[in-house]
Design a protein around this motif. Structure first.
Motif, PDB file in Angstrom:
ATOM      1  N   ALA A  11       0.829  -1.205   0.000  1.00  0.00           N
ATOM      2  CA  ALA A  11       0.000   0.000   0.000  1.00  0.00           C
ATOM      3  C   ALA A  11       0.863   1.254   0.000  1.00  0.00           C
ATOM      4  O   ALA A  11       0.563   2.228  -0.703  1.00  0.00           O
ATOM      5  CB  ALA A  11      -0.928  -0.002   1.211  1.00  0.00           C
TER       6      ALA A  11
ATOM      7  N   VAL B 166       2.218   1.751  -3.491  1.00  0.00           N
ATOM      8  CA  VAL B 166       1.175   2.266  -4.387  1.00  0.00           C
ATOM      9  C   VAL B 166       0.943   3.755  -4.127  1.00  0.00           C
ATOM     10  O   VAL B 166       0.839   4.551  -5.074  1.00  0.00           O
ATOM     11  CB  VAL B 166      -0.140   1.463  -4.220  1.00  0.00           C
ATOM     12  CG1 VAL B 166      -1.308   2.158  -4.903  1.00  0.00           C
ATOM     13  CG2 VAL B 166       0.036   0.056  -4.753  1.00  0.00           C
TER      14      VAL B 166
ATOM     15  N   ALA C 212      -5.377   2.036  -1.330  1.00  0.00           N
ATOM     16  CA  ALA C 212      -4.051   1.863  -0.731  1.00  0.00           C
ATOM     17  C   ALA C 212      -4.011   2.468   0.671  1.00  0.00           C
ATOM     18  O   ALA C 212      -3.440   1.880   1.591  1.00  0.00           O
ATOM     19  CB  ALA C 212      -2.987   2.497  -1.622  1.00  0.00           C
TER      20      ALA C 212
END
Length: 180
Positions: free
Chosen positions: A19, A22, A62
């Motif tokens: 996450a 991203v 994310a």
């Protein structure tokens, strides 16, 4: 309370790393937009923080994944665990449970002792060392109390954990061993 195992901690850490990657990628790569000049010419370039719907959804997912995984990791680390200094016969515990804590401890001790009779050499030594501390002892004290090396104690605890007889929890710079 639910206790998370090593696999769920690993999954939460992996989600957090993914996450974060991203989010960084989304914030570093702004969506190109067409900018029209006053003279009628057009240029392709990044005009500030312009995000498409796809970018916004990716950032939102994310961020939610990162938040959930951090919460999971923090929850696991914040669950209180008994320490070697905990006195199982504490009078406040006896008052709240009607004096049955000693009976419960004795029943668990009898169960643990029957298990210790079926263990191999090093396993029995390590298990008995934790048992002598009423089922909770820092791993460093297990090494000190036995004539076994750190590596031998660690491998023995791995074996006992695989058989679900003990559980290790990270506390500060070391581990605390609990009989299960």
């Amino acid at each position: 309370m639910t206790q998370f195992g090593p696999r769920s901690e690993l999954l939460a850490a992996a989600i957090l790393v993914t996450a974060t990657a991203v989010l960084v990628a989304q914030f570093l790569t702004a969506t190109p937009t067409v900018v029209a000049g006053a003279d009628g010419s057009t240029r392709l370039g990044a005009a500030g923080w312009q995000f498409s719907l796809r970018d916004t959804v990716a950032i939102t997912l994310a961020a939610a994944g990162a938040g959930a995984s951090v919460t999971t990791l923090l929850y696991e680390d914040s669950t209180p665990a008994p320490t070697a200094e905990t006195n199982p016969g504490d009078s406040s515990v006896e008052r709240s449970t009607g004096g049955s804590s000693d009976e419960l401890l004795q029943a668990r001790r009898n169960e643990w002792e029957s298990v210790s009779e079926r263990l191999a050499d090093n396993e029995a030594v390590v298990y008995q060392t934790v048992l002598d501390a009423d089922g909770v002892r820092p791993q460093s004290e297990v090494v000190e109390q036995t004539d076994l090396s750190k590596a031998t104690v660690s491998r023995t605890l791995d074996s006992l954990e695989a058989r679900e007889l003990v559980e290790r929890k990270r506390r500060g710079m070391g581990n605390v061993v609990f009989l299960t």
